[in-house]
Design a protein around this motif. Structure first.
Motif, mmCIF file in Angstrom:
data_model
loop_
_atom_site.group_PDB
_atom_site.id
_atom_site.type_symbol
_atom_site.label_atom_id
_atom_site.label_comp_id
_atom_site.label_asym_id
_atom_site.label_seq_id
_atom_site.Cartn_x
_atom_site.Cartn_y
_atom_site.Cartn_z
ATOM 1 N N ALA A 92 28.560 41.382 17.983
ATOM 2 C CA ALA A 92 27.674 41.966 18.614
ATOM 3 C C ALA A 92 26.709 42.250 17.338
ATOM 4 O O ALA A 92 25.347 42.411 17.665
ATOM 5 C CB ALA A 92 28.352 43.345 19.061
ATOM 6 N N ALA A 93 27.087 42.797 16.128
ATOM 7 C CA ALA A 93 26.230 43.084 15.181
ATOM 8 C C ALA A 93 25.334 41.933 14.814
ATOM 9 O O ALA A 93 24.055 41.948 14.656
ATOM 10 C CB ALA A 93 26.800 43.774 14.028
ATOM 11 N N ALA A 94 26.097 40.754 14.777
ATOM 12 C CA ALA A 94 25.283 39.549 14.266
ATOM 13 C C ALA A 94 24.116 39.114 15.190
ATOM 14 O O ALA A 94 23.230 38.627 14.894
ATOM 15 C CB ALA A 94 26.195 38.401 13.847
ATOM 16 N N GLN A 95 24.607 39.285 16.624
ATOM 17 C CA GLN A 95 23.428 39.127 17.776
ATOM 18 C C GLN A 95 22.619 40.172 17.938
ATOM 19 O O GLN A 95 21.508 39.917 18.678
ATOM 20 C CB GLN A 95 24.552 38.726 18.907
ATOM 21 C CG GLN A 95 25.308 37.668 19.031
ATOM 22 C CD GLN A 95 24.614 36.323 18.732
ATOM 23 O OE1 GLN A 95 23.854 36.173 19.434
ATOM 24 N NE2 GLN A 95 25.088 35.387 17.691
ATOM 25 N N GLY A 96 22.762 41.410 17.196
ATOM 26 C CA GLY A 96 21.627 42.279 17.377
ATOM 27 C C GLY A 96 21.958 43.236 18.472
ATOM 28 O O GLY A 96 21.123 43.920 19.055
ATOM 29 N N VAL A 97 23.054 43.011 19.213
ATOM 30 C CA VAL A 97 23.543 43.835 20.247
ATOM 31 C C VAL A 97 23.703 45.430 19.855
ATOM 32 O O VAL A 97 23.371 46.317 20.456
ATOM 33 C CB VAL A 97 24.618 43.543 21.072
ATOM 34 C CG1 VAL A 97 25.286 44.152 21.991
ATOM 35 C CG2 VAL A 97 24.574 42.023 21.541
ATOM 36 N N ASP A 100 22.782 48.252 12.530
ATOM 37 C CA ASP A 100 23.568 48.624 11.627
ATOM 38 C C ASP A 100 24.314 49.847 11.812
ATOM 39 O O ASP A 100 25.477 50.109 11.305
ATOM 40 C CB ASP A 100 22.642 48.114 10.248
ATOM 41 C CG ASP A 100 22.304 47.096 10.059
ATOM 42 O OD1 ASP A 100 23.054 46.157 10.323
ATOM 43 O OD2 ASP A 100 21.550 46.775 9.160
ATOM 44 N N ASP A 101 23.640 51.046 12.015
ATOM 45 C CA ASP A 101 24.191 52.286 12.108
ATOM 46 C C ASP A 101 25.417 52.426 12.996
ATOM 47 O O ASP A 101 26.236 53.018 12.771
ATOM 48 C CB ASP A 101 23.078 53.310 12.501
ATOM 49 C CG ASP A 101 21.996 53.780 11.226
ATOM 50 O OD1 ASP A 101 22.453 53.342 10.017
ATOM 51 O OD2 ASP A 101 21.030 54.114 11.203
ATOM 52 N N GLN A 102 24.784 51.748 14.479
ATOM 53 C CA GLN A 102 25.788 51.661 15.251
ATOM 54 C C GLN A 102 27.208 51.141 14.939
ATOM 55 O O GLN A 102 28.267 51.417 15.171
ATOM 56 C CB GLN A 102 25.464 51.149 16.800
ATOM 57 C CG GLN A 102 24.307 51.804 17.412
ATOM 58 C CD GLN A 102 23.286 51.242 18.268
ATOM 59 O OE1 GLN A 102 23.388 50.161 18.168
ATOM 60 N NE2 GLN A 102 23.040 51.918 19.403
ATOM 61 N N HIS A 103 26.810 49.921 14.264
ATOM 62 C CA HIS A 103 28.080 49.016 13.662
ATOM 63 C C HIS A 103 29.004 49.993 12.730
ATOM 64 O O HIS A 103 30.157 49.804 12.771
ATOM 65 C CB HIS A 103 27.533 47.851 13.114
ATOM 66 C CG HIS A 103 28.604 46.864 12.572
ATOM 67 N ND1 HIS A 103 29.149 46.888 11.287
ATOM 68 C CD2 HIS A 103 29.350 46.075 13.122
ATOM 69 C CE1 HIS A 103 30.199 45.876 11.084
ATOM 70 N NE2 HIS A 103 30.339 45.539 12.321
ATOM 71 N N LYS A 104 28.291 50.540 11.768
ATOM 72 C CA LYS A 104 28.927 51.310 10.788
ATOM 73 C C LYS A 104 29.817 52.468 11.473
ATOM 74 O O LYS A 104 31.164 52.803 11.220
ATOM 75 C CB LYS A 104 27.896 51.967 9.655
ATOM 76 C CG LYS A 104 28.567 52.693 8.654
ATOM 77 C CD LYS A 104 27.433 53.083 7.829
ATOM 78 C CE LYS A 104 28.001 53.955 6.524
ATOM 79 N NZ LYS A 104 27.086 54.237 5.685
ATOM 80 N N ILE A 105 29.276 53.113 12.597
ATOM 81 C CA ILE A 105 30.032 54.168 13.224
ATOM 82 C C ILE A 105 31.311 53.694 14.164
ATOM 83 O O ILE A 105 32.292 54.112 13.878
ATOM 84 C CB ILE A 105 29.063 54.862 14.268
ATOM 85 C CG1 ILE A 105 27.892 55.693 13.388
ATOM 86 C CG2 ILE A 105 29.738 55.688 15.238
ATOM 87 C CD1 ILE A 105 26.834 56.106 14.202
#
Length: 120
Positions: A92-97, A100-105
């Motif tokens: 999801a992070a790689a696809q921009g869904v 970065d902040d959301q991915h980290k959380i």
């Protein structure tokens, strides 16, 4: 540990729908060694924490299905599922869904979930 389920429960999961599972008579850490190559989690002092609440909630969900995260095979399956969710999250992070902040959380939340079984 005992969990008091609130009325409206989902028959498939046994957990409250739109409700909170109230947990009581929490067991303390069993001093279990970490499984496999994972380092053990430090013992806790029964002070309420989000991580400990998550551990007891997850255990209550498993017990509602007549399983326990203290069983090594169940814990392993739980960790495989978390690894799968982490893979989906990375995608999801790689696809921009997610940014970065959301991915980290969300990744931090998954890390807390990985520690769940070892806190019981």
């Amino acid at each position: 540990m005992s969990a008091e389920r609130l009325p409206d429960t989902d028959a498939g999961t046994g957990i409250g729908t739109g409700s909170v599972i109230r947990l009581s008579d929490h067991q303390t850490a069993r001093g279990r060694q970490g499984g496999g190559d994972r380092p053990p989690v430090a013992a806790h002092d029964d002070t309420p924490s989000p991580e400990l609440d998550l551990a007891f909630t997850a255990e209550a969900m498993y017990r509602a299905r007549k399983r326990t995260l203290t069983d090594p095979a169940t814990e392993e399956a739980f960790l495989i599922a978390i690894d799968t969710v982490a893979l989906v999250l990375r995608g999801a992070a790689a696809q921009g869904v997610v940014d970065d902040d959301q991915h980290k959380i969300l990744s931090g939340m998954l890390t807390n979930m990985q520690n769940t079984a070892r806190l019981l």
